[in-house]
Write a protein that holds these residues in place. Sequence first.
Motif, PDB file in Angstrom:
ATOM      1  N   SER A 145      58.873   8.681   1.633  1.00 39.35           N
ATOM      2  CA  SER A 145      57.756   8.733   0.689  1.00 39.35           C
ATOM      3  C   SER A 145      58.269   8.703  -0.751  1.00 39.35           C
ATOM      4  CB  SER A 145      56.936   9.994   0.935  1.00 39.35           C
ATOM      5  OG  SER A 145      55.873  10.072   0.030  1.00 39.35           O
ATOM      6  N   MET A 146      59.344   9.424  -1.031  1.00 38.88           N
ATOM      7  CA  MET A 146      59.931   9.416  -2.367  1.00 38.88           C
ATOM      8  C   MET A 146      60.466   8.032  -2.720  1.00 38.88           C
ATOM      9  SD  MET A 146      59.515  12.268  -3.854  1.00 38.88           S
ATOM     10  CE  MET A 146      60.633  12.036  -5.206  1.00 38.88           C
ATOM     11  N   VAL A 147      61.088   7.361  -1.758  1.00 41.63           N
ATOM     12  CA  VAL A 147      61.615   6.014  -2.012  1.00 41.63           C
ATOM     13  C   VAL A 147      60.468   5.064  -2.329  1.00 41.63           C
ATOM     14  CG1 VAL A 147      62.742   4.029  -0.921  1.00 41.63           C
ATOM     15  CG2 VAL A 147      63.723   6.297  -0.675  1.00 41.63           C
ATOM     16  N   TYR A 148      59.399   5.109  -1.524  1.00 38.61           N
ATOM     17  CA  TYR A 148      58.246   4.234  -1.783  1.00 38.61           C
ATOM     18  C   TYR A 148      57.616   4.543  -3.137  1.00 38.61           C
ATOM     19  CZ  TYR A 148      58.242   2.214   2.881  1.00 38.61           C
ATOM     20  OH  TYR A 148      58.571   1.541   4.011  1.00 38.61           O
ATOM     21  N   ARG A 149      57.540   5.828  -3.485  1.00 37.09           N
ATOM     22  CA  ARG A 149      56.964   6.207  -4.775  1.00 37.09           C
ATOM     23  C   ARG A 149      57.820   5.647  -5.912  1.00 37.09           C
ATOM     24  NH1 ARG A 149      56.610  11.701  -4.231  1.00 37.09           N
ATOM     25  NH2 ARG A 149      54.669  11.411  -3.124  1.00 37.09           N
ATOM     26  N   ASN A 150      59.147   5.741  -5.773  1.00 33.81           N
ATOM     27  CA  ASN A 150      60.036   5.209  -6.811  1.00 33.81           C
ATOM     28  C   ASN A 150      59.917   3.695  -6.918  1.00 33.81           C
ATOM     29  OD1 ASN A 150      60.927   7.739  -7.419  1.00 33.81           O
ATOM     30  ND2 ASN A 150      62.771   7.607  -6.173  1.00 33.81           N
ATOM     31  N   VAL A 151      59.810   3.011  -5.782  1.00 38.46           N
ATOM     32  CA  VAL A 151      59.635   1.556  -5.796  1.00 38.46           C
ATOM     33  C   VAL A 151      58.325   1.205  -6.482  1.00 38.46           C
ATOM     34  CG1 VAL A 151      59.186  -0.448  -4.311  1.00 38.46           C
ATOM     35  CG2 VAL A 151      61.088   1.072  -3.805  1.00 38.46           C
ATOM     36  N   LEU A 152      57.293   1.963  -6.166  1.00 34.90           N
ATOM     37  CA  LEU A 152      55.982   1.721  -6.754  1.00 34.90           C
ATOM     38  C   LEU A 152      56.014   1.910  -8.267  1.00 34.90           C
ATOM     39  CD1 LEU A 152      53.028   1.138  -6.076  1.00 34.90           C
ATOM     40  CD2 LEU A 152      52.703   3.587  -5.883  1.00 34.90           C
ATOM     41  N   ILE A 153      56.652   2.951  -8.733  1.00 37.29           N
ATOM     42  CA  ILE A 153      56.751   3.190 -10.173  1.00 37.29           C
ATOM     43  C   ILE A 153      57.566   2.090 -10.837  1.00 37.29           C
ATOM     44  CG2 ILE A 153      57.769   4.742 -11.895  1.00 37.29           C
ATOM     45  CD1 ILE A 153      56.950   7.055  -9.994  1.00 37.29           C
ATOM     46  N   THR A 154      58.658   1.674 -10.194  1.00 34.55           N
ATOM     47  CA  THR A 154      59.484   0.602 -10.739  1.00 34.55           C
ATOM     48  C   THR A 154      58.690  -0.686 -10.850  1.00 34.55           C
ATOM     49  OG1 THR A 154      61.435   1.616  -9.769  1.00 34.55           O
ATOM     50  CG2 THR A 154      61.637  -0.682 -10.425  1.00 34.55           C
ATOM     51  N   LEU A 155      57.905  -1.010  -9.811  1.00 36.48           N
ATOM     52  CA  LEU A 155      57.079  -2.217  -9.856  1.00 36.48           C
ATOM     53  C   LEU A 155      56.061  -2.156 -10.991  1.00 36.48           C
ATOM     54  CD1 LEU A 155      56.355  -2.990  -6.106  1.00 36.48           C
ATOM     55  CD2 LEU A 155      57.572  -4.435  -7.718  1.00 36.48           C
ATOM     56  N   ALA A 156      55.449  -1.001 -11.164  1.00 38.74           N
ATOM     57  CA  ALA A 156      54.459  -0.861 -12.231  1.00 38.74           C
ATOM     58  C   ALA A 156      55.105  -1.045 -13.605  1.00 38.74           C
ATOM     59  CB  ALA A 156      53.779   0.507 -12.145  1.00 38.74           C
ATOM     60  N   ILE A 157      56.292  -0.490 -13.788  1.00 40.29           N
ATOM     61  CA  ILE A 157      56.991  -0.630 -15.073  1.00 40.29           C
ATOM     62  C   ILE A 157      57.391  -2.079 -15.301  1.00 40.29           C
ATOM     63  CG2 ILE A 157      59.109  -0.025 -16.307  1.00 40.29           C
ATOM     64  CD1 ILE A 157      58.841   2.778 -15.018  1.00 40.29           C
ATOM     65  N   LYS A 158      57.930  -2.718 -14.273  1.00 37.82           N
ATOM     66  CA  LYS A 158      58.325  -4.125 -14.413  1.00 37.82           C
ATOM     67  C   LYS A 158      57.113  -4.996 -14.714  1.00 37.82           C
ATOM     68  CE  LYS A 158      62.494  -4.021 -11.594  1.00 37.82           C
ATOM     69  NZ  LYS A 158      63.154  -4.514 -10.384  1.00 37.82           N
ATOM     70  N   PHE A 159      55.997  -4.727 -14.069  1.00 38.42           N
ATOM     71  CA  PHE A 159      54.775  -5.477 -14.309  1.00 38.42           C
ATOM     72  C   PHE A 159      54.350  -5.335 -15.767  1.00 38.42           C
ATOM     73  CE2 PHE A 159      50.092  -5.489 -14.398  1.00 38.42           C
ATOM     74  CZ  PHE A 159      49.879  -6.813 -14.044  1.00 38.42           C
ATOM     75  N   THR A 160      54.405  -4.123 -16.285  1.00 40.56           N
ATOM     76  CA  THR A 160      54.026  -3.878 -17.676  1.00 40.56           C
ATOM     77  C   THR A 160      54.963  -4.613 -18.635  1.00 40.56           C
ATOM     78  OG1 THR A 160      53.202  -1.703 -17.041  1.00 40.56           O
ATOM     79  CG2 THR A 160      53.594  -2.073 -19.378  1.00 40.56           C
ATOM     80  N   VAL A 161      56.262  -4.588 -18.345  1.00 39.66           N
ATOM     81  CA  VAL A 161      57.233  -5.280 -19.202  1.00 39.66           C
ATOM     82  C   VAL A 161      56.974  -6.784 -19.181  1.00 39.66           C
ATOM     83  CG1 VAL A 161      59.683  -5.869 -19.428  1.00 39.66           C
ATOM     84  CG2 VAL A 161      59.003  -3.502 -19.035  1.00 39.66           C
ATOM     85  N   VAL A 162      56.725  -7.346 -17.999  1.00 39.66           N
ATOM     86  CA  VAL A 162      56.458  -8.784 -17.893  1.00 39.66           C
ATOM     87  C   VAL A 162      55.212  -9.150 -18.693  1.00 39.66           C
ATOM     88  CG1 VAL A 162      55.735 -10.597 -16.278  1.00 39.66           C
ATOM     89  CG2 VAL A 162      57.662  -9.129 -15.715  1.00 39.66           C
ATOM     90  N   ILE A 163      54.166  -8.356 -18.595  1.00 39.34           N
ATOM     91  CA  ILE A 163      52.931  -8.619 -19.342  1.00 39.34           C
ATOM     92  C   ILE A 163      53.206  -8.542 -20.840  1.00 39.34           C
ATOM     93  CG2 ILE A 163      50.628  -7.715 -19.869  1.00 39.34           C
ATOM     94  CD1 ILE A 163      50.792  -9.223 -17.225  1.00 39.34           C
ATOM     95  N   CYS A 164      53.973  -7.538 -21.280  1.00 38.35           N
ATOM     96  CA  CYS A 164      54.279  -7.405 -22.708  1.00 38.35           C
ATOM     97  C   CYS A 164      55.109  -8.580 -23.209  1.00 38.35           C
ATOM     98  CB  CYS A 164      55.009  -6.094 -22.969  1.00 38.35           C
ATOM     99  SG  CYS A 164      53.963  -4.643 -22.758  1.00 38.35           S
ATOM    100  N   VAL A 165      56.095  -9.006 -22.428  1.00 36.10           N
ATOM    101  CA  VAL A 165      56.913 -10.151 -22.823  1.00 36.10           C
ATOM    102  C   VAL A 165      56.050 -11.405 -22.897  1.00 36.10           C
ATOM    103  CG1 VAL A 165      58.769 -11.684 -22.033  1.00 36.10           C
ATOM    104  CG2 VAL A 165      59.100  -9.210 -21.997  1.00 36.10           C
ATOM    105  N   PHE A 166      55.207 -11.596 -21.908  1.00 29.83           N
ATOM    106  CA  PHE A 166      54.323 -12.747 -21.877  1.00 29.83           C
ATOM    107  C   PHE A 166      53.394 -12.756 -23.094  1.00 29.83           C
ATOM    108  CE2 PHE A 166      50.398 -14.873 -20.350  1.00 29.83           C
ATOM    109  CZ  PHE A 166      50.939 -16.142 -20.139  1.00 29.83           C
TER     110      PHE A 166
END
Length: 172
Positions: A145-166
């Motif tokens: 559960s902790m691993v999935y939560r960390n993956v989920l947070i990482t995906l959300a951060i990467k998504f935000t960075v991609v949107i900001c760069v775009f």
Amino acid sequence: MAESSSSSTIDKKKAKVVVCNCNIEAKVLQAWTVDNPGRRFYTCEGRRVSNGYQTCNFFRWYDVEKPHGWQYTALLGARNVMRQQREEISNLQNQVRELILENVRNGGAVRLENESSGQNPPDSDLNCEACEALRGEILVLNERSMVYRNVLITLAIKFTVVICVFMGILKW
């Protein structure tokens, strides 16, 4: 006197802080609805009053855009996996509690009967082994559960960075 429903931002230690209508720093929470999985938002944390908390029902999105595409699918999938794991952990914890109670009931009565002979009840060893096995499964599921939560947070951060760069490229 009419209250303003707008929100403001103030500089606090060189970071922008969103303030709700109560003039209290807004709390950042994460939505897990079908439309907005993993999307963060500001909300009023509330203030203590005589018999509870009072909030101004302030709401503002923290994330600029809704998740979409593969991120949306990944977030929904991760949310579902986390819900299943929480449910499985809860079921295993209930089984452990039941086994412990059963062991105490049976083991306590058997020990009293066999106390003079010095024998250990055969069922208590079995129940303890089952309890330990279930505890091990709970630890594994908590770790997953902790691993999935960390993956989920990482995906959300990467998504935000991609949107900001775009968005930065579009403005450039």
